[in-house]
Enzyme design. Structure first.
Site, PDB file in Angstrom:
ATOM      1  CE  LYS A  11      -3.823  -2.387   2.330  1.00 44.50           C
ATOM      2  NZ  LYS A  11      -4.842  -2.323   3.415  1.00 44.50           N
ATOM      3  CE1 TYR A  51      -9.269  -3.167   0.371  1.00 46.36           C
ATOM      4  CE2 TYR A  51      -8.144  -1.236  -0.480  1.00 46.36           C
ATOM      5  CZ  TYR A  51      -8.118  -2.448   0.194  1.00 46.36           C
ATOM      6  OH  TYR A  51      -6.921  -2.932   0.691  1.00 46.36           O
ATOM      7  CG  ASN A 114      -3.552  -2.589   6.915  1.00 48.51           C
ATOM      8  OD1 ASN A 114      -3.398  -2.162   5.777  1.00 48.51           O
ATOM      9  ND2 ASN A 114      -4.612  -3.270   7.285  1.00 48.51           N
ATOM     10  CG  HIS A 117      -5.199  -6.194  -0.589  1.00 48.03           C
ATOM     11  ND1 HIS A 117      -6.424  -6.333   0.023  1.00 48.03           N
ATOM     12  CD2 HIS A 117      -5.231  -6.981  -1.683  1.00 48.03           C
ATOM     13  CE1 HIS A 117      -7.168  -7.169  -0.700  1.00 48.03           C
ATOM     14  NE2 HIS A 117      -6.470  -7.574  -1.742  1.00 48.03           N
ATOM     15  CD  GLU A 128      -8.682  -8.898  -3.988  1.00 46.33           C
ATOM     16  OE1 GLU A 128      -9.480  -8.434  -3.159  1.00 46.33           O
ATOM     17  OE2 GLU A 128      -7.556  -9.343  -3.684  1.00 46.33           O
TER      18      GLU A 128
HETATM   19  P1  ATP Z   1      -7.004  -5.967   3.009  1.00 46.60           P
HETATM   20  O1  ATP Z   1      -8.345  -6.179   2.337  1.00 46.60           O
HETATM   21  O2  ATP Z   1      -6.440  -4.581   2.744  1.00 46.60           O
HETATM   22  O3  ATP Z   1      -6.045  -7.068   2.714  1.00 46.60           O
HETATM   23  P2  ATP Z   1      -8.027  -7.058   5.437  1.00 46.60           P
HETATM   24  O4  ATP Z   1      -8.653  -8.083   4.557  1.00 46.60           O
HETATM   25  O5  ATP Z   1      -7.138  -7.527   6.554  1.00 46.60           O
HETATM   26  O6  ATP Z   1      -7.194  -6.022   4.588  1.00 46.60           O
HETATM   27  P3  ATP Z   1     -10.521  -5.631   5.461  1.00 46.60           P
HETATM   28  O7  ATP Z   1     -11.550  -5.858   6.499  1.00 46.60           O
HETATM   29  O8  ATP Z   1     -10.725  -6.201   4.092  1.00 46.60           O
HETATM   30  O9  ATP Z   1      -9.129  -6.119   6.072  1.00 46.60           O
HETATM   31  O10 ATP Z   1     -10.283  -4.059   5.351  1.00 46.60           O
HETATM   32  C1  ATP Z   1      -9.680  -3.481   4.216  1.00 46.60           C
HETATM   33  C2  ATP Z   1      -8.772  -2.370   4.641  1.00 46.60           C
HETATM   34  O11 ATP Z   1      -9.539  -1.297   5.178  1.00 46.60           O
HETATM   35  C3  ATP Z   1      -7.795  -2.721   5.794  1.00 46.60           C
HETATM   36  O12 ATP Z   1      -6.644  -3.384   5.374  1.00 46.60           O
HETATM   37  C4  ATP Z   1      -7.485  -1.355   6.349  1.00 46.60           C
HETATM   38  O13 ATP Z   1      -6.530  -0.669   5.524  1.00 46.60           O
HETATM   39  C5  ATP Z   1      -8.838  -0.662   6.218  1.00 46.60           C
HETATM   40  N1  ATP Z   1      -9.628  -0.809   7.462  1.00 46.60           N
HETATM   41  C6  ATP Z   1     -10.248  -1.928   7.915  1.00 46.60           C
HETATM   42  N2  ATP Z   1     -10.896  -1.714   9.075  1.00 46.60           N
HETATM   43  C7  ATP Z   1     -10.668  -0.398   9.362  1.00 46.60           C
HETATM   44  C8  ATP Z   1     -11.058   0.458  10.425  1.00 46.60           C
HETATM   45  N3  ATP Z   1     -11.827   0.024  11.443  1.00 46.60           N
HETATM   46  N4  ATP Z   1     -10.636   1.747  10.392  1.00 46.60           N
HETATM   47  C9  ATP Z   1      -9.877   2.220   9.365  1.00 46.60           C
HETATM   48  N5  ATP Z   1      -9.487   1.460   8.332  1.00 46.60           N
HETATM   49  C10 ATP Z   1      -9.863   0.171   8.327  1.00 46.60           C
HETATM   50 MG    MG Z   2      -9.808  -7.570   2.812  1.00 49.25          MG
END
Ligand code: ATP
Ligand code: MG
Length: 139
Positions: A11, A51, A114, A117, A128
Site C-alpha cells: 500500500k 474496495y 497497514n 493487502h 483481484e
Molecule cells: P485488506 O483487504 O487490505 O487485505 P483485510 O482483509 O485484513 O485487509 P478488510 O476488512 O478487508 O481487512 O479491510 C480493508 C482495509 O480497510 C484494511 O486493510 C485497512 O486498511 C482498512 N480498514 C479496515 N478496518 C478499518 C477500520 N476500522 N478503520 C480504518 N481502516 C480500516
Molecule cells: Mg480484505
C-alpha cells in the site's frame, strides 16, 4: 494442498516508507513465487472500485483516499496454499492484534495504514488478479 495464486499489494504507506524490499524478501523467503509485478498509482475511482466490497463501511471514504494517495506495488504471488500463506505473513488487519513477526505487527502504524493487502480467498484472488493484470503482464 493446491498451488494457488493470490494478489498482493504494498500500500502507499509501505512504498513511501521504503519497505518494498523488506516485504518482497519475506514473500520470497517463505517460498512464494512472484508471477507478475508492477508499480502504479490508483485514481480515486480505481480505489473505490477495488474496495467496493467495503462501500457501506464507515472507513470506506478514508480507505479510498489513502489507497489513492501514492504509488503502490501490485504482485501476483504463487505457491502452495498461497492465499493463506500470504495472509499469515501479513497478520491481522489491526496490527495490535497481529502475531509477532508478521508484516503488519512489525511495521503498521494504524489499522488503516497497514502496509499490505492480500486476497482473502481463492475466488477473490482471481477477481483481484484480473483487476490489476492482463495476460501479457503475467509469466
Ligand atoms: P485488506 O483487504 O487490505 O487485505 P483485510 O482483509 O485484513 O485487509 P478488510 O476488512 O478487508 O481487512 O479491510 C480493508 C482495509 O480497510 C484494511 O486493510 C485497512 O486498511 C482498512 N480498514 C479496515 N478496518 C478499518 C477500520 N476500522 N478503520 C480504518 N481502516 C480500516
Ligand atoms: Mg480484505
Amino acid at each position: 494442498m493446491a498451488i494457488e495464486q493470490t494478489l498482493s499489494l504494498i500500500k502507499p504507506d509501505g512504498v513511501a516508507r521504503g519497505l518494498i524490499g523488506e516485504v518482497i524478501d519475506r514473500f520470497e523467503r517463505k517460498g512464494l513465487k512472484i508471477r507478475a509485478m508492477k508499480m502504479l498509482h490508483l485514481t480515486r475511482e480505481q480505489a473505490r472500485a477495488f474496495y467496493t466490497v467495503h462501500k457501506e463501511r464507515p472507513f470506506y471514504a478514508r480507505l479510498v483516499k489513502f489507497m489513492s494517495s501514492g504509488p503502490i506495488v501490485a504482485m501476483i504471488l504463487e505457491g502452495e496454499n498461497a492465499v493463506q500463506v500470504n495472509r499469515d505473513l501479513m497478520g491481522a488487519t489491526d496490527y495490535r492484534q497481529a502475531a509477532p513477526g508478521t508484516i503488519r505487527r512489525d511495521f503498521s502504524r494504524s489499522i488503516e495504514k497497514n502496509l499490505v493487502h492480500g486476497s482473502d480467498g481463492p475466488d477473490t484472488a482471481m477477481t483481484e488478479i484480473a483487476f490489476f493484470f492482463n495476460d501479457l503482464e503475467k509469466v
